[in-house]
Design an enzyme around this catalytic site. Structure first.
Site, PDB file in Angstrom:
ATOM      1  N   ASP A  14       1.161  -1.073   0.115  1.00 43.97           N
ATOM      2  CA  ASP A  14      -0.196   0.067   0.101  1.00 43.97           C
ATOM      3  C   ASP A  14       0.978   1.417   0.017  1.00 43.97           C
ATOM      4  OD1 ASP A  14      -2.338   1.743  -0.085  1.00 43.97           O
ATOM      5  OD2 ASP A  14      -2.806   1.044   2.200  1.00 43.97           O
ATOM      6  N   SER A  15       0.399   2.479  -0.023  1.00 46.87           N
ATOM      7  CA  SER A  15       0.999   3.731  -0.088  1.00 46.87           C
ATOM      8  C   SER A  15       1.344   4.273   1.432  1.00 46.87           C
ATOM      9  CB  SER A  15       0.462   4.642  -0.977  1.00 46.87           C
ATOM     10  OG  SER A  15      -0.664   4.890  -0.460  1.00 46.87           O
ATOM     11  N   TYR A  63      -1.523   7.647  -2.647  1.00 49.40           N
ATOM     12  CA  TYR A  63      -1.679   7.078  -4.114  1.00 49.40           C
ATOM     13  C   TYR A  63      -2.787   7.694  -4.585  1.00 49.40           C
ATOM     14  CZ  TYR A  63       2.288   3.941  -4.573  1.00 49.40           C
ATOM     15  OH  TYR A  63       3.584   3.409  -4.870  1.00 49.40           O
ATOM     16  N   GLY A  64      -3.969   7.829  -3.892  1.00 47.36           N
ATOM     17  CA  GLY A  64      -5.372   8.491  -4.415  1.00 47.36           C
ATOM     18  C   GLY A  64      -5.190   9.848  -5.005  1.00 47.36           C
ATOM     19  N   CYS A 108      -4.347  -1.700  -1.724  1.00 48.78           N
ATOM     20  CA  CYS A 108      -4.819  -0.361  -1.933  1.00 48.78           C
ATOM     21  C   CYS A 108      -5.457  -0.315  -3.006  1.00 48.78           C
ATOM     22  CB  CYS A 108      -3.289   0.321  -2.899  1.00 48.78           C
ATOM     23  SG  CYS A 108      -3.303   1.950  -3.011  1.00 48.78           S
ATOM     24  N   ASN A 109      -6.499   0.259  -2.862  1.00 49.55           N
ATOM     25  CA  ASN A 109      -7.861   0.249  -3.810  1.00 49.55           C
ATOM     26  C   ASN A 109      -7.438   1.442  -5.044  1.00 49.55           C
ATOM     27  OD1 ASN A 109      -9.302  -0.206  -1.081  1.00 49.55           O
ATOM     28  ND2 ASN A 109     -10.778  -0.738  -2.845  1.00 49.55           N
ATOM     29  N   CYS A 162     -11.795   1.932   0.777  1.00 50.19           N
ATOM     30  CA  CYS A 162     -10.334   1.995   0.715  1.00 50.19           C
ATOM     31  C   CYS A 162      -9.566   1.224   2.124  1.00 50.19           C
ATOM     32  CB  CYS A 162     -10.193   3.591   0.917  1.00 50.19           C
ATOM     33  SG  CYS A 162      -8.262   4.128   1.533  1.00 50.19           S
ATOM     34  N   HIS A 198      -7.505   2.019   4.121  1.00 49.77           N
ATOM     35  CA  HIS A 198      -7.387   2.791   5.301  1.00 49.77           C
ATOM     36  C   HIS A 198      -8.665   2.674   6.316  1.00 49.77           C
ATOM     37  CE1 HIS A 198      -3.835   4.518   3.498  1.00 49.77           C
ATOM     38  NE2 HIS A 198      -3.377   4.979   4.841  1.00 49.77           N
TER      39      HIS A 198
END
Length: 265
Positions: A8-9, A40-41, A72-73, A181, A183
């Site tokens: 993921d970021s 990343y979004g 990570c979506n 997401c 998160h």
């Protein structure tokens, strides 16, 4: 003993790591988060694809995972085809849980809480067409929630009122809310305090873990010797000076934290 790479970021993919560890306690996990390019979004698609491939390639060469999870979506809805073309090992992505949400909804109004980047992807619209054509989809995109989840994971406090303001359009209209997401499950306790009692919340974490279990060689997973050492490592691309984050990562069961430097060129 199996080892996998979860990517993921930021720290959002920790929500997926927890599900995998629960289902597969004998698997070693490298958790790689690209905090140098977080979040990343907010990246354009070309940059996101190129960066994802570069970071994962750097780590995969050295650590040789048997499976990669893109937790990570934003990366999953953009970079999965390129990643699968690049690597010859199984890659599991994150898909917003639109299909199960449509089956759970009685009102046929479902909400998707995601980042701005995710809700604008054609991929999400296609999921709705394919799996929830009989439902109305209430999209709420918020990059602010990612920052809130990061802060909460580090032991900070967030505004419940602000969280309510962001989620309110879904709370008012839908009976099922998708956490789109990785998160956002880190905010679950806070969301549960403000959501309508009848609202059902779902995410993809357990489904990802189940997919990982299916893809891994069952004989390898089940033959862990008593003295095998689970080496869970947290890898990142930008130095961390935040002691609270380091403490949180060790509390997850990571044995070490390591800075990854990508080769030039």
């Amino acid at each position: 003993m199996s080892n996998i790479l979860v990517f993921d970021s930021g720290v959002g993919g920790i929500s997926v790591v927890r599900e995998i560890k629960q289902l597969l306690p004998s698997v070693s996990i490298d958790y790689l988060f690209d905090n140098l390019y977080y979040p990343y979004g907010e990246l354009d698609e070309v940059t996101l694809i190129q960066r994802t491939i570069a970071v994962i390639d750097c780590v995969a060469i050295e650590h040789k995972p048997q499976l990669i999870v893109i937790a990570c979506n934003s990366a999953s809805t953009t970079a999965l085809p390129a990643l699968r073309a690049k690597f010859d090992i199984p890659i599991v992505g994150v898909v917003p849980a639109i299909k199960p949400a449509s089956k759970l909804s009685n009102s046929k109004v479902i909400g998707l809480l995601a980042t701005q980047g995710t809700i604008t992807r054609d991929y999400v619209e296609q999921l709705k067409i394919n799996h929830a054509s009989d439902c109305d989809l209430v999209n709420v995109g918020s990059n602010e929630l990612v920052a809130m989840a990061e802060a909460l994971y580090r032991g900070g406090k967030i505004s419940q009122q602000r969280l309510l303001d962001i989620c309110q359009p879904i709370f008012e209209q839908a009976d099922v809310m998708i956490l789109g997401c990785t998160h956002f499950p880190l905010l679950m306790e806070c969301i549960n305090q403000i959501k309508p009692p009848s609202l059902v919340i779902i995410d993809s974490g357990l489904a990802i873990a189940q997919r990982v279990k299916t893809l891994l060689d069952a004989r390898v997973v089940k033959t862990k010797a008593p003295n095998d050492f689970l080496n869970h490592r947290a890898l990142y691309t930008k130095s961390i000076n935040d002691k609270s984050l380091i403490a949180a990562l060790f509390s997850e069961g990571f044995n070490e934290t390591t800075l990854i430097t990508l080769p030039r060129g």
